[in-house]
Design a protein around this motif. Structure first.
Motif, PDB file in Angstrom:
ATOM      1  N   LEU A 302       0.836  -1.190   0.000  1.00 49.55           N
ATOM      2  CA  LEU A 302       0.000   0.000   0.000  1.00 49.55           C
ATOM      3  C   LEU A 302       0.878   1.248   0.000  1.00 49.55           C
ATOM      4  CD1 LEU A 302      -2.555  -1.196   2.694  1.00 49.55           C
ATOM      5  CD2 LEU A 302      -3.029  -0.919   0.252  1.00 49.55           C
ATOM      6  N   PRO A 303       0.320   2.410  -0.368  1.00 52.36           N
ATOM      7  CA  PRO A 303       1.108   3.646  -0.338  1.00 52.36           C
ATOM      8  C   PRO A 303       1.713   3.902   1.034  1.00 52.36           C
ATOM      9  CG  PRO A 303      -0.970   3.998  -1.493  1.00 52.36           C
ATOM     10  CD  PRO A 303      -1.040   2.623  -0.898  1.00 52.36           C
ATOM     11  N   GLY A 304       2.946   4.397   1.049  1.00 51.33           N
ATOM     12  CA  GLY A 304       3.625   4.676   2.301  1.00 51.33           C
ATOM     13  C   GLY A 304       4.382   3.496   2.860  1.00 51.33           C
ATOM     14  N   ARG A 305       4.366   2.369   2.139  1.00 56.13           N
ATOM     15  CA  ARG A 305       5.088   1.175   2.581  1.00 56.13           C
ATOM     16  C   ARG A 305       6.039   0.722   1.479  1.00 56.13           C
ATOM     17  NH1 ARG A 305      -0.196   2.573   4.189  1.00 56.13           N
ATOM     18  NH2 ARG A 305      -1.119   1.058   5.615  1.00 56.13           N
ATOM     19  N   GLU A 306       7.189   0.225   1.876  1.00 52.19           N
ATOM     20  CA  GLU A 306       8.122  -0.420   0.962  1.00 52.19           C
ATOM     21  C   GLU A 306       8.347  -1.849   1.433  1.00 52.19           C
ATOM     22  OE1 GLU A 306      11.669   1.936  -0.300  1.00 52.19           O
ATOM     23  OE2 GLU A 306      10.956   3.317   1.253  1.00 52.19           O
ATOM     24  N   VAL A 307       8.427  -2.761   0.472  1.00 49.36           N
ATOM     25  CA  VAL A 307       8.644  -4.174   0.793  1.00 49.36           C
ATOM     26  C   VAL A 307       9.704  -4.739  -0.147  1.00 49.36           C
ATOM     27  CG1 VAL A 307       7.598  -6.455   1.027  1.00 49.36           C
ATOM     28  CG2 VAL A 307       6.229  -4.410   1.508  1.00 49.36           C
ATOM     29  N   ARG A 308      10.616  -5.504   0.401  1.00 46.11           N
ATOM     30  CA  ARG A 308      11.567  -6.239  -0.421  1.00 46.11           C
ATOM     31  C   ARG A 308      11.763  -7.616   0.182  1.00 46.11           C
ATOM     32  NH1 ARG A 308      17.701  -3.802   0.722  1.00 46.11           N
ATOM     33  NH2 ARG A 308      17.987  -4.741   2.803  1.00 46.11           N
ATOM     34  N   VAL A 309      12.318  -8.531  -0.599  1.00 44.19           N
ATOM     35  CA  VAL A 309      12.645  -9.872  -0.117  1.00 44.19           C
ATOM     36  C   VAL A 309      14.144 -10.068  -0.265  1.00 44.19           C
ATOM     37  CG1 VAL A 309      12.294 -12.351  -0.413  1.00 44.19           C
ATOM     38  CG2 VAL A 309      10.366 -10.768  -0.726  1.00 44.19           C
ATOM     39  N   ALA A 310      14.824 -10.279   0.848  1.00 44.34           N
ATOM     40  CA  ALA A 310      16.273 -10.470   0.865  1.00 44.34           C
ATOM     41  C   ALA A 310      16.580 -11.849   1.431  1.00 44.34           C
ATOM     42  CB  ALA A 310      16.943  -9.384   1.702  1.00 44.34           C
ATOM     43  N   ASP A 311      17.225 -12.695   0.634  1.00 40.12           N
ATOM     44  CA  ASP A 311      17.547 -14.063   1.045  1.00 40.12           C
ATOM     45  C   ASP A 311      16.297 -14.789   1.540  1.00 40.12           C
ATOM     46  OD1 ASP A 311      20.272 -13.704   0.461  1.00 40.12           O
ATOM     47  OD2 ASP A 311      20.628 -12.805   2.428  1.00 40.12           O
ATOM     48  N   GLY A 312      15.183 -14.570   0.863  1.00 41.97           N
ATOM     49  CA  GLY A 312      13.943 -15.256   1.194  1.00 41.97           C
ATOM     50  C   GLY A 312      13.148 -14.630   2.319  1.00 41.97           C
ATOM     51  N   GLU A 313      13.687 -13.574   2.976  1.00 37.83           N
ATOM     52  CA  GLU A 313      13.007 -12.939   4.104  1.00 37.83           C
ATOM     53  C   GLU A 313      12.351 -11.634   3.673  1.00 37.83           C
ATOM     54  OE1 GLU A 313      13.943 -11.750   8.738  1.00 37.83           O
ATOM     55  OE2 GLU A 313      15.528 -11.521   7.250  1.00 37.83           O
ATOM     56  N   ILE A 314      11.110 -11.431   4.094  1.00 37.67           N
ATOM     57  CA  ILE A 314      10.398 -10.184   3.814  1.00 37.67           C
ATOM     58  C   ILE A 314      10.936  -9.090   4.724  1.00 37.67           C
ATOM     59  CG2 ILE A 314       8.143  -9.043   3.826  1.00 37.67           C
ATOM     60  CD1 ILE A 314       6.894 -11.829   3.417  1.00 37.67           C
ATOM     61  N   GLN A 315      11.304  -7.945   4.122  1.00 36.45           N
ATOM     62  CA  GLN A 315      11.770  -6.789   4.870  1.00 36.45           C
ATOM     63  C   GLN A 315      10.913  -5.581   4.493  1.00 36.45           C
ATOM     64  OE1 GLN A 315      16.004  -6.293   4.273  1.00 36.45           O
ATOM     65  NE2 GLN A 315      16.487  -8.234   5.284  1.00 36.45           N
ATOM     66  N   VAL A 316      10.667  -4.708   5.459  1.00 35.55           N
ATOM     67  CA  VAL A 316       9.746  -3.598   5.239  1.00 35.55           C
ATOM     68  C   VAL A 316      10.321  -2.294   5.801  1.00 35.55           C
ATOM     69  CG1 VAL A 316       7.670  -5.043   5.249  1.00 35.55           C
ATOM     70  CG2 VAL A 316       8.549  -4.142   7.417  1.00 35.55           C
ATOM     71  N   ARG A 317       9.821  -1.195   5.271  1.00 36.35           N
ATOM     72  CA  ARG A 317      10.107   0.125   5.815  1.00 36.35           C
ATOM     73  C   ARG A 317       9.072   1.096   5.229  1.00 36.35           C
ATOM     74  NH1 ARG A 317      15.791   1.827   2.685  1.00 36.35           N
ATOM     75  NH2 ARG A 317      14.890   2.094   0.602  1.00 36.35           N
ATOM     76  N   GLY A 318       9.125   2.367   5.661  1.00 38.66           N
ATOM     77  CA  GLY A 318       8.182   3.340   5.143  1.00 38.66           C
ATOM     78  C   GLY A 318       7.612   4.237   6.218  1.00 38.66           C
ATOM     79  N   ASP A 319       6.576   4.977   5.832  1.00 40.28           N
ATOM     80  CA  ASP A 319       5.987   5.964   6.739  1.00 40.28           C
ATOM     81  C   ASP A 319       5.294   5.342   7.939  1.00 40.28           C
ATOM     82  OD1 ASP A 319       6.832   7.861   4.924  1.00 40.28           O
ATOM     83  OD2 ASP A 319       4.889   8.008   3.911  1.00 40.28           O
ATOM     84  N   THR A 320       4.936   4.066   7.852  1.00 38.81           N
ATOM     85  CA  THR A 320       4.223   3.409   8.953  1.00 38.81           C
ATOM     86  C   THR A 320       5.150   2.654   9.894  1.00 38.81           C
ATOM     87  OG1 THR A 320       3.848   1.333   7.751  1.00 38.81           O
ATOM     88  CG2 THR A 320       2.234   3.097   7.403  1.00 38.81           C
ATOM     89  N   LEU A 321       6.431   2.663   9.607  1.00 39.30           N
ATOM     90  CA  LEU A 321       7.396   1.884  10.404  1.00 39.30           C
ATOM     91  C   LEU A 321       7.524   2.419  11.819  1.00 39.30           C
ATOM     92  CD1 LEU A 321       9.523  -0.408  10.348  1.00 39.30           C
ATOM     93  CD2 LEU A 321      11.195   1.319   9.649  1.00 39.30           C
ATOM     94  N   PHE A 322       7.483   1.529  12.786  1.00 38.58           N
ATOM     95  CA  PHE A 322       7.513   1.899  14.199  1.00 38.58           C
ATOM     96  C   PHE A 322       8.822   2.574  14.599  1.00 38.58           C
ATOM     97  CE2 PHE A 322       9.671  -1.909  16.481  1.00 38.58           C
ATOM     98  CZ  PHE A 322      10.445  -2.212  15.386  1.00 38.58           C
ATOM     99  N   SER A 323       8.815   3.165  15.796  1.00 31.05           N
ATOM    100  CA  SER A 323      10.016   3.825  16.312  1.00 31.05           C
ATOM    101  C   SER A 323      11.000   2.829  16.892  1.00 31.05           C
ATOM    102  CB  SER A 323       9.629   4.849  17.384  1.00 31.05           C
ATOM    103  OG  SER A 323       8.887   5.898  16.825  1.00 31.05           O
ATOM    104  N   GLY A 324      10.507   1.669  17.306  1.00 33.08           N
ATOM    105  CA  GLY A 324      11.361   0.641  17.861  1.00 33.08           C
ATOM    106  C   GLY A 324      10.669  -0.109  18.985  1.00 33.08           C
ATOM    107  N   TYR A 325      11.404  -1.037  19.574  1.00 26.78           N
ATOM    108  CA  TYR A 325      10.895  -1.788  20.723  1.00 26.78           C
ATOM    109  C   TYR A 325      11.293  -1.069  22.006  1.00 26.78           C
ATOM    110  CZ  TYR A 325      10.329  -5.669  17.402  1.00 26.78           C
ATOM    111  OH  TYR A 325       9.959  -6.455  16.348  1.00 26.78           O
TER     112      TYR A 325
END
Length: 477
Positions: A302-325
């Protein structure tokens, strides 16, 4: 980024429009705006300042929803907990958040002195001031992950994460002033917390899930246009005689488990094709959404999200990404050097650009030298017309290391183990046919714990070597 609180916007433009429907109680936007303002002012008078954390055992009552938005206005961090958790567990989570105050509009638990009770007047109204603005960079809430593969983590979000999430969601699932979205997921779950943002941004109506009638009856009696469910909930709804034509439902979002092909076909034949989604707490709920087309396909980002697959693992980032744990006052961004969050989900893209989610990397195991992804077996099982839901876990085997065992929840007449085994073997390698079939436990919530199911399987199949002894008759080689 500064935004005016959407509740305040609609209180000015459509003050008499219903914003929240809670059984016999309905709040229009003007009243909602004034109640939220009053709560924010009460919190300030009790010494709260922006950045403070407030623990709230909350499922989804009217008062809890009001408090969540009052915290947004006051700049506080709303920390919802599952009210069903024992008090000692809630206290432990509060300590990890370094929160020392609790407000409990949905319960009257007696908490130890470590948590100071906060008493508020939820019926009070106040004039609305400039505090109706929302700072997108302001930290605003925590959501504890399920902890299915370890200790639950406190996902920390900013206001902007949720606004971006809601706007991106609306690009695929339209929401307008005539929309009524049922709050069918709890506020301590990211999917529940996100619903109010989607609705209030559009000036629609949040319908609280606190009325006595069954869901099937409510859909026929109330103006519910949007609904978020897990597949099992939808199966049960269909068994209760649900027909979309007798309702105002126009958007149905499915997630949280493997999506059964028979379920999608049934709904499509009834004139309402569901949407499927892939989301996670760390991305403020939805990441991808689409029309179900094949096993595991969840649509494009969806808009505001980026998704890629690296070595079979889904990785995400974008405007909705959390600040951390958040843990003991320290925030761990949990990102790699390029700013990507590694989800630990396995996946790939179709040639058309849709994401396919294959399962959790943490769930995979090796049996007799062969890699087994439990979710692949689960997807095949729920595609059987008699299976409502399935969950596959690994149990120890002296001969093969580990072997799959399946829990089955039937939505109509059960079939034989031989028939179900043949069904799996028709689509998957023989080594992926479960060695044992167990009944679905009673009292399981909408998000089953794989760890708890694995413990139940080991207890039911003791001694564990017994599974290995069955191997020759069920392996299918």
């Amino acid at each position: 980024m500064i935004d005016t609180c959407p509740i305040h916007v609609w209180a000015k433009e459509t003050p008499e429009k219903i914003a929240i429907e809670a059984g016999s109680v309905c709040l229009d936007y003007r009243t909602l705006d004034r109640r939220v303002a009053s709560l924010a002012q009460q919190l300030a008078r009790q010494g709260f300042v922006p950045g403070d954390r407030l623990v709230v055992p909350a499922k989804g009552s009217l008062d809890s929803l009001l408090l969540a938005w009052a915290c947004l206005r006051a700049g506080l961090i709303f920390c919802p907990l599952n009210p069903a958790f024992p008090v000692t567990q809630q206290l432990g989570l509060a300590k990890r958040l370094q929160a020392d105050r609790v407000c409990q509009p949905e319960s009257d638990h007696a908490y130890p002195s470590e948590l100071v009770p906060v008493i508020l007047d939820f019926l009070s109204e106040a004039e609305v001031s400039s505090s109706s603005v929302l700072d997108g960079n302001q930290l605003c809430n925590t959501i504890f992950t399920s902890g299915s593969s370890g200790t639950p983590k406190a996902v920390l979000h900013r206001v902007g994460n949720h606004l971006a999430s809601a706007r991106g969601s609306a690009s695929f699932i339209p929401v307008d002033q005539d929309s009524g979205w049922l709050l069918s997921l709890p506020l301590f779950h990211i999917g529940g917390y996100a619903i109010a943002f989607r609705v209030f941004l559009a000036g629609g109506r949040v319908i609280l899930d606190d009325a006595p009638p069954t869901l099937a009856a409510r859909l026929e009696q109330q103006s519910i246009t949007h609904l978020s469910l897990v597949p099992t909930q939808l199966w049960r709804l269909l068994q209760a005689g649900f027909t979309p034509q007798r309702t105002q439902l126009r958007e149905l979002l499915l997630g949280g488990a493997a999506i059964p092909a028979p379920l999608v076909a049934r709904m499509t034949s009834l004139g309402l094709t569901p949407k499927v989604s892939y989301g996670l707490s760390e991305m403020a709920s939805q990441v991808c959404t689409g029309i179900p087309a094949a096993p595991g396909v969840v649509g494009a980002p969806l808009p505001g999200r980026e998704v890629r697959v690296a070595d079979g693992e889904i990785q995400v980032r974008g405007d909705t990404l959390f600040s951390g744990y958040l843990n003991e006052g320290v925030v761990d961004a949990a990102l790699n050097d390029e700013g990507w969050f590694a989800t630990r989900d396995k996946g790939h893209f179709t040639p058309q650009g849709a994401l396919v989610v294959e399962g959790r990397l943490d769930n995979a195991f090796i049996s007799g030298g062969e890699n087994i992804q439990p979710e692949a077996i689960e997807q095949r099982l729920v595609d059987h017309p008699s299976v409502a839901q399935a969950l596959v876990v690994a149990v120890p085997s002296r001969e093969w290391g580990e072997r799959p065992v399946a829990f089955i929840d039937w939505h109509n007449q059960a079939v034989s183990e031989r028939t179900l085994g043949a069904w799996v073997r028709d689509a998957l390698p023989g080594f992926m046919v479960p060695d044992a079939w167990l009944a679905w436990p009673e009292g399981v919530g909408f998000k089953p714990s794989r760890k708890q199911f694995a413990a139940k399987a080991r207890a039911a199949l003791e001694p564990a070597e017994r599974v290995g002894e069955q191997r020759a008759t069920t392996y299918g080689l």
